[in-house]
Write a protein that holds these residues in place. Structure first.
Motif, PDB file in Angstrom:
ATOM      1  N   ASN A 270       4.242 -47.644 -10.778  1.00  0.00           N
ATOM      2  CA  ASN A 270       5.656 -47.910 -11.068  1.00  0.00           C
ATOM      3  C   ASN A 270       6.526 -46.660 -10.940  1.00  0.00           C
ATOM      4  O   ASN A 270       7.738 -46.734 -11.114  1.00  0.00           O
ATOM      5  CB  ASN A 270       5.800 -48.473 -12.477  1.00  0.00           C
TER       6      ASN A 270
ATOM      7  N   SER B 168      15.006 -52.813 -10.951  1.00  0.00           N
ATOM      8  CA  SER B 168      13.579 -53.159 -11.150  1.00  0.00           C
ATOM      9  C   SER B 168      13.175 -53.089 -12.601  1.00  0.00           C
ATOM     10  O   SER B 168      13.813 -52.623 -13.453  1.00  0.00           O
ATOM     11  CB  SER B 168      12.689 -52.228 -10.329  1.00  0.00           C
TER      12      SER B 168
ATOM     13  N   THR C  78      15.910 -55.491  -0.935  1.00  0.00           N
ATOM     14  CA  THR C  78      14.691 -55.761  -1.699  1.00  0.00           C
ATOM     15  C   THR C  78      15.011 -55.993  -3.165  1.00  0.00           C
ATOM     16  O   THR C  78      14.292 -55.549  -4.040  1.00  0.00           O
ATOM     17  CB  THR C  78      13.709 -54.579  -1.567  1.00  0.00           C
TER      18      THR C  78
ATOM     19  N   SER D 198      10.650 -54.577  -6.080  1.00  0.00           N
ATOM     20  CA  SER D 198       9.496 -53.864  -5.548  1.00  0.00           C
ATOM     21  C   SER D 198       9.863 -53.106  -4.286  1.00  0.00           C
ATOM     22  O   SER D 198      10.801 -53.447  -3.580  1.00  0.00           O
ATOM     23  CB  SER D 198       8.365 -54.849  -5.250  1.00  0.00           C
TER      24      SER D 198
ATOM     25  N   GLN E 211       2.851 -49.063  -3.525  1.00  0.00           N
ATOM     26  CA  GLN E 211       2.686 -50.291  -4.297  1.00  0.00           C
ATOM     27  C   GLN E 211       1.763 -50.102  -5.503  1.00  0.00           C
ATOM     28  O   GLN E 211       1.605 -51.001  -6.313  1.00  0.00           O
ATOM     29  CB  GLN E 211       2.114 -51.399  -3.401  1.00  0.00           C
TER      30      GLN E 211
ATOM     31  N   GLY F  47      12.745 -58.882  -7.362  1.00  0.00           N
ATOM     32  CA  GLY F  47      11.605 -58.281  -8.026  1.00  0.00           C
ATOM     33  C   GLY F  47      11.681 -56.771  -8.092  1.00  0.00           C
ATOM     34  O   GLY F  47      10.961 -56.152  -8.837  1.00  0.00           O
TER      35      GLY F  47
END
Length: 152
Positions: free
Chosen positions: A80, A152, A4, A9, A77, A7
């Motif tokens: 942060n 990230s 992942t 995420s 989600q 991005g």
């Protein structure tokens, strides 16, 4: 397995099953559950630290299950802070499992020469192996989660 890194995420839904480090949830369940079952089936002596091993295996199994369902449902989600929590939890779980593995190995070594407890000795050997494997998966999950967190 896909990573992942795009991005940074966290995955949600079924993508949890195909991303590194989140695919480690399944082996953590399996080996942690095996430690729990094997230690619960052995005979406990007065000076035996298997209570700590049981606490670690039950704690990690319950919280990994909770963590897994939070990832599946997509709750991760919404903020942060989840990548940081992911690293912290899996690093703590790896540390707990390492300490429990060492304690369990010590108990197993002490049972080695006791012919009356040969069945407990064999179960403890299996529990030690499963505990170290669970430690490995939690540590790998922590390392790969830290890599994802830093990207990230």
């Amino acid at each position: 397995m896909a990573t992942t890194s795009s991005g940074g995420s966290l995955p949600c839904g079924c993508s949890v099953f195909i991303t590194v480090p989140d695919a480690f949830f399944i082996p953590e369940f399996v080996f942690g559950g095996l430690v729990w079952i094997l230690v619960a089936s052995t005979r406990v002596f007065m000076d035996n630290p298997q209570g700590w091993v049981m606490f670690v295996s039950v704690f990690c199994f319950v919280f990994t299950t909770l963590w897994f369902f939070l990832f599946i449902s997509g709750v991760n989600q919404k903020s942060n802070v989840w990548p940081t929590l992911d690293v912290a939890y899996h690093a703590l779980a790896a540390f707990f499992y390492l300490s429990a593995s060492v304690a369990l190995a010590n108990v197993t070594i002490r049972l080695q020469n006791d012919p009356l407890n040969f069945k407990s000795y064999q179960e403890d050997i299996a529990a030690v192996v499963m505990s170290y494997v669970a430690t490995l998966f939690y540590a790998l999950h922590a390392v790969f989660s830290a890599i994802r967190w830093k990207s990230s």
